[in-house]
Design a protein around this motif. Structure first.
Motif, mmCIF file in Angstrom:
data_model
loop_
_atom_site.group_PDB
_atom_site.id
_atom_site.type_symbol
_atom_site.label_atom_id
_atom_site.label_comp_id
_atom_site.label_asym_id
_atom_site.label_seq_id
_atom_site.Cartn_x
_atom_site.Cartn_y
_atom_site.Cartn_z
ATOM 1 N N GLU A 15 -6.224 2.181 -0.950
ATOM 2 C CA GLU A 15 -5.798 3.020 0.167
ATOM 3 C C GLU A 15 -6.254 4.468 -0.007
ATOM 4 O O GLU A 15 -6.373 5.202 0.964
ATOM 5 C CB GLU A 15 -4.279 2.954 0.313
ATOM 6 C CG GLU A 15 -3.802 1.563 0.694
ATOM 7 C CD GLU A 15 -2.313 1.429 0.544
ATOM 8 O OE1 GLU A 15 -1.639 1.317 1.597
ATOM 9 O OE2 GLU A 15 -1.823 1.448 -0.605
ATOM 10 N N ASN A 38 -0.445 16.556 4.888
ATOM 11 C CA ASN A 38 -0.287 15.140 5.239
ATOM 12 C C ASN A 38 -0.289 14.224 4.018
ATOM 13 O O ASN A 38 -0.110 13.013 4.162
ATOM 14 C CB ASN A 38 -1.383 14.713 6.210
ATOM 15 C CG ASN A 38 -1.259 15.419 7.546
ATOM 16 O OD1 ASN A 38 -0.157 15.779 7.974
ATOM 17 N ND2 ASN A 38 -2.380 15.650 8.194
ATOM 18 N N ALA A 72 -8.076 4.831 5.154
ATOM 19 C CA ALA A 72 -7.934 4.368 6.543
ATOM 20 C C ALA A 72 -8.360 5.439 7.545
ATOM 21 O O ALA A 72 -9.073 5.162 8.495
ATOM 22 C CB ALA A 72 -6.485 3.933 6.805
ATOM 23 N N SER A 73 -7.932 6.678 7.321
ATOM 24 C CA SER A 73 -8.212 7.735 8.300
ATOM 25 C C SER A 73 -9.410 8.606 7.928
ATOM 26 O O SER A 73 -9.946 9.308 8.774
ATOM 27 C CB SER A 73 -6.978 8.642 8.446
ATOM 28 O OG SER A 73 -6.786 9.398 7.259
ATOM 29 N N ASP A 116 -7.801 9.585 2.252
ATOM 30 C CA ASP A 116 -7.080 8.441 2.802
ATOM 31 C C ASP A 116 -8.155 7.505 3.341
ATOM 32 O O ASP A 116 -8.901 7.870 4.245
ATOM 33 C CB ASP A 116 -6.133 8.899 3.916
ATOM 34 C CG ASP A 116 -5.365 7.737 4.516
ATOM 35 O OD1 ASP A 116 -6.015 6.818 5.069
ATOM 36 O OD2 ASP A 116 -4.128 7.765 4.451
ATOM 37 N N GLU A 164 -9.155 11.162 6.091
ATOM 38 C CA GLU A 164 -8.635 12.511 5.891
ATOM 39 C C GLU A 164 -8.680 12.904 4.416
ATOM 40 O O GLU A 164 -8.367 12.110 3.532
ATOM 41 C CB GLU A 164 -7.192 12.605 6.390
ATOM 42 C CG GLU A 164 -6.620 13.994 6.237
ATOM 43 C CD GLU A 164 -5.209 14.131 6.782
ATOM 44 O OE1 GLU A 164 -4.686 15.241 6.719
ATOM 45 O OE2 GLU A 164 -4.638 13.130 7.262
#
Length: 164
Positions: free
Chosen positions: A75, A28, A123-124, A121, A126
């Protein structure tokens, strides 16, 4: 977010014992993020001078891939543990003398560098890249160039920013 720091710290510490360095990049990881920040976690043997060199090496490697550094948020979150353990050991070597071969015993000093690095990441949450390893150092006075080269190798499979 503070709840996540302790489990991440434990996972990073668990990875410090491995040798040689292993790097895995998530499928990803696609380079769509554009900014990053760096967060060092405390590790036994951590030295501020080496932390500064490591931070700069990470910055240079990610900026070369088109990402933009920000001091306190971004980010992508780069977290790492980097520490040195001084170790003493005993080495026995055969030495030829006029009387024959004798065994000479020497005490050796070396340092073991341990690293655990993750790029998340923000935001997630991950994990997009994970690197961990340990290595014996015979010269622990590491130059900035050594850090830059090593970090560039660790991040070689991490994708460049999509706009780069």
């Amino acid at each position: 977010m503070p709840r996540l720091i302790l489990p991440l710290l434990l996972l990073l510490l668990a990875g410090c014992a491995s040798d040689p360095a292993t790097v895995s990049v998530s499928p990803n990881a696609d380079g769509h993020q554009s900014t990053f920040f760096i967060q060092a976690l405390d590790a036994p043997g951590q030295r501020e001078d080496l932390e500064d060199r490591f931070d700069l090496g990470v910055r240079r490697a990610l900026e070369a891939k088109g990402y933009r550094y920000q001091e306190s948020s971004g980010e992508l979150r780069v977290i790492y543990l980097f520490g040195l353990d001084n170790q003493s050991g005993i080495v026995q070597r055969p030495v030829s003398t006029s009387a024959g071969v004798i065994t000479q015993t020497q005490i050796t000093d070396s340092a073991e560098a341990r690293l655990a690095l993750r790029i998340l990441d923000e935001a997630s949450g991950e994990v997009l890249l994970q690197a961990q390893g340990a290595r014996q150092l015979h010269d622990p006075s590491l130059t900035q160039q050594v850090f830059d080269d090593a970090i560039a190798r660790l991040l070689k499979d991490f994708p460049a920013h999509a706009g780069h």
